[in-house]
Motif scaffolding. Structure first.
Motif, PDB file in Angstrom:
ATOM      1  N   GLY A   1       0.788  -1.217   0.000  1.00  0.00           N
ATOM      2  CA  GLY A   1       0.000   0.000   0.000  1.00  0.00           C
ATOM      3  C   GLY A   1       0.824   1.273   0.000  1.00  0.00           C
TER       4      GLY A   1
ATOM      5  N   HIS B   1       2.734   0.010  -4.211  1.00  0.00           N
ATOM      6  CA  HIS B   1       1.649   0.610  -4.983  1.00  0.00           C
ATOM      7  C   HIS B   1       2.145   1.793  -5.809  1.00  0.00           C
ATOM      8  CE1 HIS B   1      -2.532   1.196  -6.021  1.00  0.00           C
ATOM      9  NE2 HIS B   1      -2.445   2.482  -5.720  1.00  0.00           N
TER      10      HIS B   1
ATOM     11  N   TYR C   1      -5.535  -7.614  -3.701  1.00  0.00           N
ATOM     12  CA  TYR C   1      -5.293  -6.575  -2.689  1.00  0.00           C
ATOM     13  C   TYR C   1      -4.932  -5.261  -3.356  1.00  0.00           C
ATOM     14  CZ  TYR C   1      -2.569  -3.702   0.518  1.00  0.00           C
ATOM     15  OH  TYR C   1      -2.069  -2.632   1.219  1.00  0.00           O
TER      16      TYR C   1
ATOM     17  N   TRP D   1      -6.819  -1.831  -2.873  1.00  0.00           N
ATOM     18  CA  TRP D   1      -6.085  -0.667  -2.383  1.00  0.00           C
ATOM     19  C   TRP D   1      -6.151   0.472  -3.400  1.00  0.00           C
ATOM     20  CZ3 TRP D   1      -4.578   0.898   2.172  1.00  0.00           C
ATOM     21  CH2 TRP D   1      -3.696   1.972   2.268  1.00  0.00           C
TER      22      TRP D   1
ATOM     23  N   ALA E   1      -7.472   3.742  -1.814  1.00  0.00           N
ATOM     24  CA  ALA E   1      -6.428   4.706  -1.461  1.00  0.00           C
ATOM     25  C   ALA E   1      -6.121   5.691  -2.579  1.00  0.00           C
ATOM     26  CB  ALA E   1      -5.152   3.963  -1.061  1.00  0.00           C
TER      27      ALA E   1
ATOM     28  N   ARG F   1      -3.009   0.028   6.262  1.00  0.00           N
ATOM     29  CA  ARG F   1      -2.766  -0.450   4.897  1.00  0.00           C
ATOM     30  C   ARG F   1      -3.866  -1.371   4.386  1.00  0.00           C
ATOM     31  NH1 ARG F   1       2.943  -0.025   4.414  1.00  0.00           N
ATOM     32  NH2 ARG F   1       3.490   1.826   5.635  1.00  0.00           N
TER      33      ARG F   1
ATOM     34  N   PRO G   1      -7.435  -2.120   2.768  1.00  0.00           N
ATOM     35  CA  PRO G   1      -8.503  -1.455   1.998  1.00  0.00           C
ATOM     36  C   PRO G   1      -9.789  -1.275   2.792  1.00  0.00           C
ATOM     37  CG  PRO G   1      -7.384  -3.058   0.631  1.00  0.00           C
ATOM     38  CD  PRO G   1      -6.842  -3.242   2.017  1.00  0.00           C
TER      39      PRO G   1
END
Length: 682
Positions: free
Chosen positions: A473, A477, A508, A512, A516, A570, A572
Motif C-alpha cells: 500500500g 503501490h 489486494y 487498495w 487509497a 494499509r 482497503p
C-alpha cells in the motif's frame, strides 16, 4: 525445501446505481474497439486440448494432460505412437493440474484436493491395470513430495501433516504396496532434503529474526548447525539438493551479493565453487543430468528467460534449441538415458506447443499445440519494457497492445487506447514474457495490458525483493502508479481510461487502488483479494507456520501494537468509504489462503455505506478458479464489466454460465447481461 531432483522433475510438469459512474454511450463509441474478430472466451480459457507432456524415465511412454469428458486427466501413449494415447486417470469433477512419473515408469502419480481447499492428497495409477489408489488416505491433510530417487525405483519420500497440521512428518512410501513408514517426526522444520538413497541429509528451520537455519542430519537423526540464511536473503538463498553420489550439494546463495548465484559445495571439505551468476537476475531454472545429478545448464530471467550451459554436456543441445525452437523453450522432462526430452516452446503470439527432442538425432518433432483453436487467429505481441520508479528502481514490465493499434510495431499505439493494469499475485512472484491468455483476451477486446514487476517481485536480486518490505500500500503501490503514469506519458492510454485487475496480492492491490487512490482507476476487478491485513494474517493455513515471521517482517507484525496499526492503515477495508468507481469482486468459498471473509467483509461494508459492488462467489473453488466453466463464467462477467467501464468490445455472456457454480450475492444488475444469464443458467 524438497530434494533438488524432486524439484526438477515435479516442477517440469507443473492473497487472485452504476449508471452514474460509467461513460455515456456517446463517449464509449469514441473509444478503441478491436479491429479483428473476437476470440471466444472458451478458446482462451477452456480446457487446453493437451498440455504438460513428459516422457517416462524408461523412455518408452509419453504422458500429457487432456480433457476426458470435459475434465483434465492424464493420458498415456507409447512414445512411438503418441496419437494412440488413452486416458489413464478418471477424475470427473476437478481437473488434474500436476502429475509425475513413478521412478520405475509403472505408475503416474498426481495430487488432488477437494473444491480448492488445498488439502492435496497423493494418488497413484498403475499403467498396466489402470487402477487408482489413494496413497495418502487421510482427511484434512496436505501431502508434500520430499524426495524422488534415480536409483531407488519403488519408493519415494513424502511429508504428511495429519498428526500436526503445522508440520509435515516425513514418511517413506512404498509405491508397490502403498505402505507408509515414518522416517522422521517433524516438530518445527520448514522442509527437508534427502540424497539419492532417500536418506535425509538436511533440515531447514525458521529463525527468530525471520531467516532460516539449515542443519545437517546425522545417521542417528541428530542435527547440527550447517548454514545460516539471514532474513534479507530468505527469498533468494537456500539449499537445493545433492548429486546422485551425495558428495556435492548445490546452493542458491545471495549472501554477500545482490543476485543469487549457484554454488556447488563439497560435503567432505565444505569448500564451495561458483557455478553460475548473472548481474541482473537471480539464477532460476536448472537442468541436472538424470543419472549423476550434476547441473549441466541454468537459466537467468531478466526481461526474458535464457538458458546457459555449464560445461560442454548440453552446449550443443542448447545451441540447437536456440536455433530451431523459434521462441523461448523449456525442457519439461528427460528420460533416464538422457536421449529423449520433452520441450515446451513459447512463441508469444501462438499458444505454447510441446515437442519431442531426440538428442542423438538432433531432431525436434512437434507433438501438439495446447490450443489448436487459436491457430490462424491474430494474437498480440508482448513488449518487454523497463519503467523507472520515482525513486530510481528499474521495473521490468510487459506491455501488450490490441492487434492493429500499433501499425509500425514500435510498442506504442497510433492513438491512446484504454488500459488494464494487470497485477500479479504473491507478491513474492513475478510476471514474465510469453504467451499470456489474460493479455491476449484483453488485447483482443481493445485494451492495452500492462504488467509491472513492482518492488517485492522475485528474480531481480534481494535488493529489489527487500525494497518491498513493509511497503504494501506504499512504495509497492507507487510502482504500479508509476507504471500507469509511464503508459500515459508514452501515449499508450489516457489517465481516465485505466482499470486495475489482479488476483491474490493483485486483488489486494486492486482493492487498495480503488480505496487509497480512487481517482487513478476507472474501475477494478479483485479476485481472491485480501481486504483486511490483520484478519488475513489471522487466518493463514497452519502449514504456513514456518513462514509466519517472514510475513511479520515483510507485511507488518500483527502481534505488536505498532504492527497492527500499520496493517490496519494499509487495509482497503479501513478506507472503503473512498470507493467511487465500479468494483467487481470474485471469490472461492474454499480458499484457505484468502478466506471468503476477506471478500464478504468489504462487500458488507460497501453495502452499509450504499456503495455499489458486484460480488461473484464460487462454492466449489479455492484460491483461484480451476474448473474451466468457472473461469469462463467469471471472465464473462469481467468482460461485460470492463466494457461498461472502459468501452472495449465484449462477447455477450450468452450460455457461458452453464455448468458453472457461480452465485452473485450482490450486484448482478450492475453488469450488463449477468442477471439474465443467471436466470437462464443450466
Amino acid at each position: 525445501m524438497t530434494s533438488f531432483r524432486t524439484g526438477l522433475r515435479a516442477a517440469a510438469v507443473a492473497l487472485l446505481p452504476l449508471a452514474a459512474l460509467v461513460p455515456t454511450a456517446a463517449a464509449l463509441a469514441q473509444q478503441a474497439r478491436p479491429a479483428q474478430e473476437l476470440i471466444p472466451r472458451k478458446d482462451l480459457f477452456g480446457n487446453p486440448s493437451r498440455t504438460a507432456a513428459t516422457v517416462s524415465p524408461d523412455g518408452k511412454s509419453i504422458a500429457f494432460l487432456a480433457p476426458k469428458d470435459g475434465v483434465m486427466n492424464v493420458w498415456v501413449a507409447p512414445l512411438a505412437t503418441p496419437d494412440k494415447a488413452k486416458p489413464l486417470t478418471q477424475e470427473t469433477l476437478r481437473p488434474i493440474r500436476s502429475y509425475f512419473w513413478a521412478p520405475d515408469s509403472s505408475q503416474i502419480l498426481y495430487i488432488q484436493d477437494k473444491g480448492g481447499d488445498e488439502n492435496f492428497l497423493l494418488y497413484g495409477v498403475d499403467l498396466a491395470k489402470g487402477e487408482t489408489r489413494t496413497l495418502t488416505p487421510f482427511e484434512k491433510t496436505r501431502v508434500q513430495v520430499i524426495a524422488i530417487s534415480e536409483t531407488i525405483k519403488d519408493a519415494i519420500l513424502v511429508g504428511v501433516n495429519n498428526r500436526d497440521p503445522r508440520w509435515h512428518d516425513v514418511h517413506r512410501l512404498n509405491l508397490k504396496t502403498g505402505e507408509l513408514t515414518l522416517v522422521r517426526q517433524n516438530d518445527g522444520y520448514a522442509g527437508f532434503a534427502a540424497d539419492d538413497t532417500l536418506t535425509l541429509r538436511l533440515a531447514t528451520k525458521a529463525t527468530a529474526d525471520g531467516g532460516y537455519a539449515v542443519e545437517t542430519i546425522g545417521p542417528d537423526g541428530t542435527t547440527a548447525p550447517f548454514l545460516t540464511i539471514p532474513h534479507e536473503d530468505g527469498l533468494t538463498s537456500g539449499a537445493l539438493g545433492f548429486t546422485t553420489d551425495g558428495k556435492t550439494l548445490y546452493l542458491r546463495d545471495s549472501r554477500g551479493r545482490d543476485t543469487s548465484a549457484l554454488f556447488a559445495m563439497d560435503m567432505a571439505s565444505g569448500r564451495t565453487t561458483l557455478v553460475a551468476e548473472n548481474a541482473k537476475a537471480d539464477i532460476g531454472g536448472l537442468m541436472a543430468n538424470p543419472r549423476t545429478g550434476v547441473v549441466e545448464a541454468y537459466s537467468a530471467y531478466y526481461e526474458t528467460n535464457e538458458w546457459f550451459p555449464v560445461g560442454d554436456a548440453l552446449k550443443a543441445d542448447i545451441a540447437f534449441l536456440n536455433e530451431k525452437a523459434g521462441g523461448e523453450w523449456s525442457v519439461t522432462s528427460r528420460d533416464d538415458a538422457d536421449r529423449i526430452w520433452t520441450v515446451a516452446v513459447d512463441r508469444v503470439t501462438e499458444a505454447p506447443a510441446f515437442y519431442l527432442y531426440d538428442r542423438k538425432k538432433k531432431a525436434l518433432t512437434r507433438l501438439f499445440t495446447t490450443r489448436p483453436e487459436l491457430e490462424g487467429r491474430t494474437l498480440a505481441t508482448m513488449h518487454p519494457v523497463q519503467i523507472p520508479s520515482r525513486d530510481g528502481l528499474t521495473l521490468v514490465s510487459y506491455l501488450t497492445l490490441p492487434p492493429g493499434s500499433d501499425k509500425d510495431g514500435d510498442g506504442k499505439p497510433e492513438t491512446p487506447v484504454p488500459l488494464v493494469l494487470s497485477v500479479h499475485g504473491g507478491p513474492w512472484a513475478r510476471d514474465g514474457y510469453g504467451y499470456n491468455g489474460t493479455h491476449q483476451w484483453l488485447a483482443n477486446r481493445g485494451y492495452a495490458v500492462l504488467s509491472v514487476n513492482f518492488r517485492g517481485s522475485t528474480g531481480f536480486g534481494k535488493g529489489f525483493v527487500n525494497a518491498g518490505n513493509l511497503e504494501w500500500g506504499r512504495k509497492m503501490h507507487d510502482d504500479l502508479i508509476d507504471g500507469v503514469d509511464w503508459a500515459v506519458k508514452q501515449g499508450v492510454t489516457t489517465a481516465d481510461k485505466v482499470a486495475i485487475m489482479g488476483g491474490s496480492y493483485g486483488g489486494y492491490a486492486t482493492l487498495w487502488g480503488m480505496t487509497a487512490t480512487p481517482d487513478r482507476f476507472a474501475c477494478g476487478v479483485s479476485i481472491v483479494g485480501p481486504s483486511n491485513l490483520i484478519t488475513l494474517l489471522g487466518s493463514i493455513p497452519p502449514y504456513w507456520a514456518s513462514v509466519r515471521e517472514n510475513f511479520a517482517r515483510r507485511m507488518g507484525d500483527d502481534r505488536t501494537e505498532e504492527g497492527r496499526a500499520l496493517l490496519t492503515e494499509r487495509s482497503p477495508l479501513s478506507h472503503v468509504q473512498n470507493i467511487r468507481k465500479p468494483l467487481l469482486i470474485g471469490q472461492g468459498a474454499n480458499d484457505p489462503r484468502v478466506i471468503q471473509r476477506e471478500s464478504d467483509q468489504i462487500v458488507a461494508a460497501m453495502k452499509e455505506k450504499g456503495i455499489p459492488v458486484t460480488y461473484v462467489l464460487y462454492p466449489d473453488e479455492g484460491h483461484g478458479f480451476a474448473r474451466p466453466q468457472n473461469r469462463i463464467s467469471f471472465n464473462a462477467v469481467t468482460e461485460a464489466f470492463l466494457s461498461r467501464c472502459l468501452g472495449g468490445a465484449h462477447e455477450p455472456v450468452g450460455t457461458d454460465f452453464d455448468g458453472a457454480s457461480l452465485t452473485v450475492p450482490e450486484g448482478a444488475q450492475g453488469v450488463p447481461g449477468v442477471a439474465e444469464a443467471l436466470a437462464a443458467k443450466k
